[in-house]
Structure formats: C-alpha cells, structure tokens
Enzyme design. Sequence first.
Site, PDB file in Angstrom:
ATOM      1  N   ASN A   9     -19.758   9.094  14.678  1.00 52.89           N
ATOM      2  CA  ASN A   9     -20.673   8.555  15.579  1.00 52.89           C
ATOM      3  C   ASN A   9     -21.148   6.982  15.123  1.00 52.89           C
ATOM      4  O   ASN A   9     -21.781   7.110  14.094  1.00 52.89           O
ATOM      5  CB  ASN A   9     -21.985   9.077  15.488  1.00 52.89           C
ATOM      6  CG  ASN A   9     -23.173   8.705  16.506  1.00 52.89           C
ATOM      7  OD1 ASN A   9     -22.913   7.670  16.983  1.00 52.89           O
ATOM      8  ND2 ASN A   9     -24.322   9.047  16.335  1.00 52.89           N
ATOM      9  N   TRP A  10     -20.564   6.179  15.623  1.00 47.30           N
ATOM     10  CA  TRP A  10     -20.519   4.709  15.150  1.00 47.30           C
ATOM     11  C   TRP A  10     -22.116   4.085  15.461  1.00 47.30           C
ATOM     12  O   TRP A  10     -22.239   2.841  14.584  1.00 47.30           O
ATOM     13  CB  TRP A  10     -19.446   3.646  15.626  1.00 47.30           C
ATOM     14  CG  TRP A  10     -17.949   4.209  15.209  1.00 47.30           C
ATOM     15  CD1 TRP A  10     -17.753   5.214  14.307  1.00 47.30           C
ATOM     16  CD2 TRP A  10     -16.879   3.622  15.373  1.00 47.30           C
ATOM     17  NE1 TRP A  10     -16.411   5.446  14.127  1.00 47.30           N
ATOM     18  CE2 TRP A  10     -15.855   4.390  14.753  1.00 47.30           C
ATOM     19  CE3 TRP A  10     -16.566   2.577  16.197  1.00 47.30           C
ATOM     20  CZ2 TRP A  10     -14.401   3.802  15.230  1.00 47.30           C
ATOM     21  CZ3 TRP A  10     -15.350   1.977  16.469  1.00 47.30           C
ATOM     22  CH2 TRP A  10     -14.315   2.959  15.761  1.00 47.30           C
ATOM     23  N   LYS A  11     -22.559   4.770  16.182  1.00 50.81           N
ATOM     24  CA  LYS A  11     -24.190   4.312  16.457  1.00 50.81           C
ATOM     25  C   LYS A  11     -23.923   2.756  16.987  1.00 50.81           C
ATOM     26  O   LYS A  11     -22.785   2.306  17.636  1.00 50.81           O
ATOM     27  CB  LYS A  11     -25.077   4.354  15.485  1.00 50.81           C
ATOM     28  CG  LYS A  11     -24.957   5.862  15.114  1.00 50.81           C
ATOM     29  CD  LYS A  11     -26.261   6.236  14.140  1.00 50.81           C
ATOM     30  CE  LYS A  11     -26.121   7.710  13.843  1.00 50.81           C
ATOM     31  NZ  LYS A  11     -27.269   8.048  12.843  1.00 50.81           N
ATOM     32  N   HIS A  95     -29.324  13.175  21.011  1.00 51.00           N
ATOM     33  CA  HIS A  95     -29.234  12.855  19.665  1.00 51.00           C
ATOM     34  C   HIS A  95     -30.686  12.526  19.136  1.00 51.00           C
ATOM     35  O   HIS A  95     -31.653  11.960  20.078  1.00 51.00           O
ATOM     36  CB  HIS A  95     -28.458  11.494  19.579  1.00 51.00           C
ATOM     37  CG  HIS A  95     -28.443  11.240  17.855  1.00 51.00           C
ATOM     38  ND1 HIS A  95     -29.312  10.659  17.408  1.00 51.00           N
ATOM     39  CD2 HIS A  95     -27.127  11.330  17.325  1.00 51.00           C
ATOM     40  CE1 HIS A  95     -28.776  10.731  16.015  1.00 51.00           C
ATOM     41  NE2 HIS A  95     -27.670  10.946  15.764  1.00 51.00           N
ATOM     42  N   GLU A  97     -32.080  10.259  17.430  1.00 50.76           N
ATOM     43  CA  GLU A  97     -32.382   8.779  17.729  1.00 50.76           C
ATOM     44  C   GLU A  97     -32.815   8.429  19.096  1.00 50.76           C
ATOM     45  O   GLU A  97     -33.683   7.767  19.351  1.00 50.76           O
ATOM     46  CB  GLU A  97     -31.113   7.995  17.342  1.00 50.76           C
ATOM     47  CG  GLU A  97     -31.297   7.950  15.680  1.00 50.76           C
ATOM     48  CD  GLU A  97     -29.959   7.684  15.080  1.00 50.76           C
ATOM     49  OE1 GLU A  97     -28.833   7.042  15.763  1.00 50.76           O
ATOM     50  OE2 GLU A  97     -30.012   8.037  13.730  1.00 50.76           O
ATOM     51  N   GLU A 167     -28.419  19.121  14.065  1.00 44.55           N
ATOM     52  CA  GLU A 167     -28.878  17.659  13.254  1.00 44.55           C
ATOM     53  C   GLU A 167     -30.142  17.730  12.830  1.00 44.55           C
ATOM     54  O   GLU A 167     -31.173  17.387  13.598  1.00 44.55           O
ATOM     55  CB  GLU A 167     -28.312  16.551  14.184  1.00 44.55           C
ATOM     56  CG  GLU A 167     -26.998  16.339  14.683  1.00 44.55           C
ATOM     57  CD  GLU A 167     -26.699  15.109  14.562  1.00 44.55           C
ATOM     58  OE1 GLU A 167     -25.709  14.408  13.816  1.00 44.55           O
ATOM     59  OE2 GLU A 167     -27.114  14.083  15.331  1.00 44.55           O
ATOM     60  N   GLY A 173     -29.286  10.005   8.200  1.00 41.27           N
ATOM     61  CA  GLY A 173     -29.124   8.646   7.654  1.00 41.27           C
ATOM     62  C   GLY A 173     -30.277   8.582   6.413  1.00 41.27           C
ATOM     63  O   GLY A 173     -30.473   7.610   6.300  1.00 41.27           O
ATOM     64  N   SER A 213     -26.075  13.162   7.050  1.00 45.98           N
ATOM     65  CA  SER A 213     -25.782  12.691   5.866  1.00 45.98           C
ATOM     66  C   SER A 213     -24.590  13.344   5.205  1.00 45.98           C
ATOM     67  O   SER A 213     -24.323  13.657   3.971  1.00 45.98           O
ATOM     68  CB  SER A 213     -26.947  13.035   4.789  1.00 45.98           C
ATOM     69  OG  SER A 213     -28.098  12.230   5.199  1.00 45.98           O
ATOM     70  N   GLY A 234     -22.281  10.202  10.929  1.00 42.27           N
ATOM     71  CA  GLY A 234     -22.716   8.729  11.285  1.00 42.27           C
ATOM     72  C   GLY A 234     -22.166   8.008  10.483  1.00 42.27           C
ATOM     73  O   GLY A 234     -21.229   7.317  10.448  1.00 42.27           O
ATOM     74  N   GLY A 235     -23.111   7.630   9.417  1.00 37.19           N
ATOM     75  CA  GLY A 235     -22.736   6.395   8.242  1.00 37.19           C
ATOM     76  C   GLY A 235     -21.424   6.614   7.704  1.00 37.19           C
ATOM     77  O   GLY A 235     -20.614   5.421   7.634  1.00 37.19           O
TER      78      GLY A 235
HETATM   79  P1  PGA Z   1     -25.601  10.250   9.359  1.00 37.91           P
HETATM   80  O1  PGA Z   1     -25.849  10.404  10.847  1.00 37.91           O
HETATM   81  O2  PGA Z   1     -24.293  10.912   9.229  1.00 37.91           O
HETATM   82  O3  PGA Z   1     -25.394   8.667   9.181  1.00 37.91           O
HETATM   83  O4  PGA Z   1     -26.666  10.998   8.718  1.00 37.91           O
HETATM   84  C1  PGA Z   1     -25.503  11.364  11.610  1.00 37.91           C
HETATM   85  C2  PGA Z   1     -25.828  11.558  12.950  1.00 37.91           C
HETATM   86  O5  PGA Z   1     -26.753  10.811  13.380  1.00 37.91           O
HETATM   87  O6  PGA Z   1     -24.981  11.993  14.120  1.00 37.91           O
END
Ligand code: PGA
Length: 260
Positions: A9-11, A95, A97, A167, A173, A213, A234-235
């Site tokens: 997930n590149w966000k 998600h 976010e 999640e 994050g 994470s 994500g990251g």
């Molecule tokens: P993260 O994000 O790996 O940066 O914690 C995961 C996500 O939001 O899907």
Amino acid sequence: MRTPLVIGNWKMHGTLAEARALASAVRDGLRRPRGVEPVLCPPFTALAAVAEILGNGPIRLGAQNCHDEPSGAHTGEISAAMLVDLGARYVLLGHSERRREMGESDAQINRKVRAALVHGLTPVLCVGETGEERRQGLTFTTVEGQLRAGLADVPADGPAKIVFAYEPVWAIGTGVQATPTQAAEVHGYLRGLLSELTSKEAAQAIRILYGGSVNADNADGLFAEPEVDGALVGGASLNPQAFITIVRKAARAGAAARGE
Ligand code: PGA
C-alpha cells in the site's frame, strides 16, 4: 490451502517517475514468484503507468479506495468500474486512515464492498482496534462490529470473494508491530466469525492478512503463524528490496506449511 498474499500500500507517495521506478524494481525482483500472490496499490495517479509495467505478469494491481456508485456526479471520486477498466483486481476498503481522516462510516464502507463485488473487484476489507480500545479490552468487539457491518447485505457467496486485513490502528506506521500471537488471536477470532457467516469450509479458504509496521525483519515471525495469510505493507513497500524480501518470506512460510 490458502495462497499467501502480500499487498504493498503505497498510500499518498510518489511522483509518476518514482512509481514507475518502484513498480519496475519490484517486477524485476519477482520474475516468477511461486506460491505467493504479490499486489501493488499505487496512488490513483500512477495506476495506469503501473498497470503497463506489470502487464500480464504475476504481480497484480490494486487501488487504495473506490466510490460505491458506478458513475455519476461525484466530483473527485473514482468508481470500482473505472478501476477494473484500468486492470485493477483489488481495492483496499475501510483502511483506518480513511475511517479517521475522511470519516468513512461502516455503512459507507459496506456500500463500497458491495460495489466492488458487483464489478468483480476483490475488496480488501480492513478492520482493527485503536490502542485505547485494546487497553479497554474491546479488541474483539471492535473488529467484530467492523466485520459484520462491512459484510451487511453482501450476497451469501460474497465473503469468500473478499480478503480481510487485520490492521490494529496502534501498529500502523508506528514501528510497533502486533506480536505474532496477538495477530493470530484476532485472525482466529475473525475466521470463527466468518465460519458463522458462511461455512467452516468457506472460512478456511478466506485469506486474512495482517497489517501494521510489517518489515523485512519482522515478517518471518508473523508468517510462521498459520492464521496469518500474508501482509498489507505500508512504509516498507516503498522500498523495493524490503517488499521483495517480505513477499519471498511469505512464499517460504507457505511452502513450509505445505510441508515442502
Ligand atoms: P505500515 O502501514 O506498514 O506503514 O504500518 C500499513 C497499512 O497502513 O496498511
């Protein structure tokens, strides 16, 4: 046996040139992934370019969100039908976010899940508790509420066509990953609910990913848990080498579980 799935997930990251470079590096590093399904979810602006780079290869394309209507007067929105037209197979929905920043409700997420299914797009339905909810002992209550609401009025064969992602909000994050035991406990709970909502056999075939994470160093412990069918990353997915390593680790854990 469930094929592990690893989704990047590149966000909201990357110019078109950066997205092209990242997708090319992942494609070149994963020429023949076996026993694992890698997926990239770039921002909308890069979907077409990444689709071209991935072509008909083994890495699938996903999007980070969609609207629940097929078309219409919804300025700034993108429909499931449009994503399918671009070659996307998956869409992240619910998600945390988006729940937090955009105020997306369970009802809205449920409409999106149903729209994605209608268009043949696989929803990746995300659920997870906040740190406060965990401290109050509300983890199961929270994820159960999100799962049941997300699946409201979904056709009987719907859950089998959905991927679920646990999640925990406190792990996204933050660099603080849920322990493999914590993840397995919630995954087992979710699978129990899915058994109730579908059948034991159907629930056994549904993939439940962990997200929060995940990185190349901590992936092994997670994937060793039979209840964890892959990761939503994500990251670490912004680093091609890290993402490739996570995908390979998921494939190895899957092979080990099959006794290979
Ligand atoms: P993260 O994000 O790996 O940066 O914690 C995961 C996500 O939001 O899907």
